[in-house]
Design an enzyme around this catalytic site. Structure first.
Site, PDB file in Angstrom:
ATOM      1  N   LYS A 173     -48.713  17.816 102.603  1.00 42.07           N
ATOM      2  CA  LYS A 173     -47.570  17.467 103.456  1.00 42.07           C
ATOM      3  C   LYS A 173     -47.069  18.741 104.116  1.00 42.07           C
ATOM      4  CE  LYS A 173     -42.765  16.150 102.798  1.00 42.07           C
ATOM      5  NZ  LYS A 173     -41.868  15.339 101.985  1.00 42.07           N
TER       6      LYS A 173
HETATM    7  C1  5RP Z   1     -38.462  18.521 100.118  1.00 41.04           C
HETATM    8  C2  5RP Z   1     -39.390  17.427 100.425  1.00 41.04           C
HETATM    9  C3  5RP Z   1     -38.872  16.238 101.166  1.00 41.04           C
HETATM   10  O1  5RP Z   1     -39.431  15.096 100.607  1.00 41.04           O
HETATM   11  C4  5RP Z   1     -39.275  16.347 102.600  1.00 41.04           C
HETATM   12  O2  5RP Z   1     -38.661  17.402 103.218  1.00 41.04           O
HETATM   13  C5  5RP Z   1     -39.296  15.022 103.392  1.00 41.04           C
HETATM   14  O3  5RP Z   1     -38.151  14.666 103.828  1.00 41.04           O
HETATM   15  P1  5RP Z   1     -37.575  14.876 105.292  1.00 41.04           P
HETATM   16  O4  5RP Z   1     -38.338  13.930 106.192  1.00 41.04           O
HETATM   17  O5  5RP Z   1     -36.142  14.509 105.101  1.00 41.04           O
HETATM   18  O6  5RP Z   1     -37.802  16.317 105.694  1.00 41.04           O
HETATM   19  O7  5RP Z   1     -40.539  17.480 100.113  1.00 41.04           O
HETATM   20  O8  5RP Z   1     -39.170  19.656  99.760  1.00 41.04           O
END
Ligand code: 5RP
Length: 261
Positions: A173
């Site tokens: 991610k």
């Molecule tokens: C924090 C994360 C969150 O899940 C991520 O940032 C996703 O959320 P958003 O779309 O609000 O940024 O991994 O480290």
């Protein structure tokens, strides 16, 4: 890859599209009661039917999510810091593999901080977590966390996502950026994008569309869904882009009609 690992992955990434709409509500693990997540069970109840997977901590899972809901769980297993500290990279593993199995996790999620003060610890934690995951057939999602001072450009995100994949993550991610095709092209495993801070709904749909058009396998989106005034419509609009192949303009048209504008 063994059967269990493949089966868990196919629960997260829809096999017919190879894509995923993951709803992220793990923010509280270092931010506390994030806006929109004060009562996470109530926030997510109307959204779960539209999510391919739910990313959260074991505390919120146990206390706020009905075990009868059939949604694959991506369990946040790193933490140990809070927003009160300047250095958020000082994370460790916070969940045993036994507890992740007990919770029937479909994947394990941890953050890496490439270039951060605790780069080495977060990367070796990732490697250890991948070993645990491989032992029991559970995939690992690595989050390329970005420190306050770091640029979110294709060079940095390309480096961080590739390292995550090299160390064994099955999904990565990261953030969308200009030249995102290069980031995707250099990463041998599927990439999903975070939404980041809340922006206008129209812009968030363009973000999702730009990311999948550049090769992302979907989104792991939080604030741009649950902080919207229309969260159920927002997740469905994102889903139209990620899973149904609509453009951001088409999804926006649907969104506006569905909120009566
Ligand atoms: C924090 C994360 C969150 O899940 C991520 O940032 C996703 O959320 P958003 O779309 O609000 O940024 O991994 O480290």
């Amino acid at each position: 890859m063994d059967w269990g690992m493949r089966n868990r992955l196919s629960g997260i990434m829809r096999p017919d599209t190879g894509r995923c709409v993951m709803l992220a509500i793990d923010h509280g693990y270092f931010q506390g009661p994030t806006t929109g997540l004060e009562r996470p069970g109530e926030t997510v109840a109307p959204l779960l039917d539209h999510a391919d997977a739910l990313m959260l901590t074991r505390g919120v899972l146990r206390s706020a999510i009905d075990p009868g809901r059939r949604v694959p769980i991506v369990l946040r297993v790193s933490g140990g810091t809070s927003i009160l500290k300047d250095d958020l990279s000082d994370e460790d593993l916070t969940v045993s593999i036994e507890d992740a199995i007990r919770l029937n996790a479909s994947a394990l999620a941890l953050s890496i901080f490439v270039g951060g003060p605790h780069e080495k610890e977060t990367l070796t934690n990732l490697a250890r977590l991948c070993d645990d995951g491989l032992r029991y057939g559970i995939p690992v999602l690595a989050v390329t966390a970005v420190g306050k001072e770091m640029a979110r450009d294709a060079r940095y995100l390309g480096l961080a996502t590739r390292i995550a994949a090299e160390l064994g993550a099955q999904i990565v991610k990261t953030y969308f950026c200009e030249g995102f095709e290069k980031v995707v092209g250099g990463c041998p495993v599927p990439i999903v994008i975070a939404g980041g801070k809340k922006i206008e709904e129209r812009e968030a749909l363009t973000l999702a569309y730009s990311a999948v058009s550049a090769g992302a396998s979907g989104v792991d989106m939080g604030r741009n869904i649950f902080q919207s005034k229309w969260p159920a419509q927002m997740i469905q609009a994102v889903r139209r882009i990620v899973q149904d192949g609509q453009t951001d303009a088409e999804a926006w048209e649907w969104f506006q009609a569905s909120i009566g504008k």
